[in-house]
Design an enzyme around this catalytic site. Structure first.
Site, PDB file in Angstrom:
ATOM      1  N   HIS A  17     -44.938 -41.469 -34.133  1.00  0.00           N
ATOM      2  CA  HIS A  17     -45.534 -41.726 -35.440  1.00  0.00           C
ATOM      3  C   HIS A  17     -45.556 -40.444 -36.268  1.00  0.00           C
ATOM      4  O   HIS A  17     -45.206 -40.452 -37.454  1.00  0.00           O
ATOM      5  CB  HIS A  17     -46.982 -42.228 -35.301  1.00  0.00           C
ATOM      6  CG  HIS A  17     -47.109 -43.597 -34.743  1.00  0.00           C
ATOM      7  ND1 HIS A  17     -47.970 -43.890 -33.709  1.00  0.00           N
ATOM      8  CD2 HIS A  17     -46.500 -44.769 -35.066  1.00  0.00           C
ATOM      9  CE1 HIS A  17     -47.895 -45.181 -33.427  1.00  0.00           C
ATOM     10  NE2 HIS A  17     -47.003 -45.745 -34.237  1.00  0.00           N
ATOM     11  N   LYS A  41     -57.406 -58.735 -33.410  1.00  0.00           N
ATOM     12  CA  LYS A  41     -56.958 -57.838 -32.339  1.00  0.00           C
ATOM     13  C   LYS A  41     -58.033 -56.812 -32.022  1.00  0.00           C
ATOM     14  O   LYS A  41     -58.678 -56.278 -32.912  1.00  0.00           O
ATOM     15  CB  LYS A  41     -55.687 -57.090 -32.772  1.00  0.00           C
ATOM     16  CG  LYS A  41     -54.430 -57.885 -32.632  1.00  0.00           C
ATOM     17  CD  LYS A  41     -53.245 -56.981 -32.863  1.00  0.00           C
ATOM     18  CE  LYS A  41     -51.988 -57.599 -32.317  1.00  0.00           C
ATOM     19  NZ  LYS A  41     -50.848 -56.699 -32.484  1.00  0.00           N
ATOM     20  N   ARG A  90     -36.700 -47.747 -34.261  1.00  0.00           N
ATOM     21  CA  ARG A  90     -36.343 -47.210 -32.948  1.00  0.00           C
ATOM     22  C   ARG A  90     -35.058 -47.808 -32.420  1.00  0.00           C
ATOM     23  O   ARG A  90     -34.309 -47.146 -31.707  1.00  0.00           O
ATOM     24  CB  ARG A  90     -37.461 -47.498 -31.944  1.00  0.00           C
ATOM     25  CG  ARG A  90     -38.752 -46.780 -32.240  1.00  0.00           C
ATOM     26  CD  ARG A  90     -39.836 -47.246 -31.322  1.00  0.00           C
ATOM     27  NE  ARG A  90     -40.131 -48.654 -31.638  1.00  0.00           N
ATOM     28  CZ  ARG A  90     -41.160 -49.318 -31.168  1.00  0.00           C
ATOM     29  NH1 ARG A  90     -41.992 -48.763 -30.342  1.00  0.00           N
ATOM     30  NH2 ARG A  90     -41.358 -50.578 -31.522  1.00  0.00           N
ATOM     31  N   SER A 127     -46.944 -47.526 -28.968  1.00  0.00           N
ATOM     32  CA  SER A 127     -48.374 -47.437 -28.668  1.00  0.00           C
ATOM     33  C   SER A 127     -48.755 -48.365 -27.519  1.00  0.00           C
ATOM     34  O   SER A 127     -49.591 -48.019 -26.687  1.00  0.00           O
ATOM     35  CB  SER A 127     -49.192 -47.784 -29.915  1.00  0.00           C
ATOM     36  OG  SER A 127     -49.018 -46.810 -30.906  1.00  0.00           O
TER      37      SER A 127
END
Length: 156
Positions: A17, A41, A90, A127
């Site tokens: 990040h 969440k 990514r 993460s």
């Protein structure tokens, strides 16, 4: 003045990040790192903790601010006069998903999305993976900023 936003959950913020944030900060006049608030969440860190961790780890970039938002990112962009969304990519699978989102966002409000390929050093990093490894006592210190790593470590 060109404003951009790097959105995400940042639970926790990783060196991947920070790589995207730092590179983006060099491209725009102002950059907001925006933490998505999803009431459904429950993360490793509360929203306030994530904001504090991000403020600490981004303090070296004077044009970076940290904020939280709930709802549509394009609404946040409109309300804060932000013209560009920056997303780190990514892998091809990230691009497939993010391209659809970028096209929808452009169609809804005219906000453009810039894709920034991740540094290969961090291309495997997420993460979710960090949380899973840390939960079982694995060493993630080389993948996190020092302050974040200290927060991830279990209390004695």
């Amino acid at each position: 003045m060109t404003r951009a936003v790097c959105p995400g959950s940042f639970d926790p913020p990783t060196l991947g990040h920070l790589d995207i944030i730092g590179r983006t900060a060099g491209l725009f006049d102002e950059l907001t790192v925006a933490v998505l608030v999803n009431p459904d969440k429950h993360g490793m860190f509360s929203i306030d903790e994530r904001l504090d961790l991000l403020r600490d780890t981004t303090s070296g970039w004077p044009n970076v601010s940290v904020d939280a938002f709930q709802g549509l990112l394009v609404d946040y962009c409109r309300d804060n006069d932000i013209a560009v969304i920056v997303k780190g990519i990514r892998a091809v699978s990230d691009f497939d998903y993010e391209l659809q989102m970028a096209q929808m966002n452009k169609g809804l409000t005219g906000v453009d999305t810039f894709f920034l390929p991740t540094n290969p050093e961090f291309s495997f990093l997420s993460s979710s993976l960090i949380k899973q490894i840390a939960q079982y006592g694995g060493d993630v210190s080389h993948l996190l900023p020092d302050g974040v790593n200290a927060a991830v470590l279990p209390a004695d």
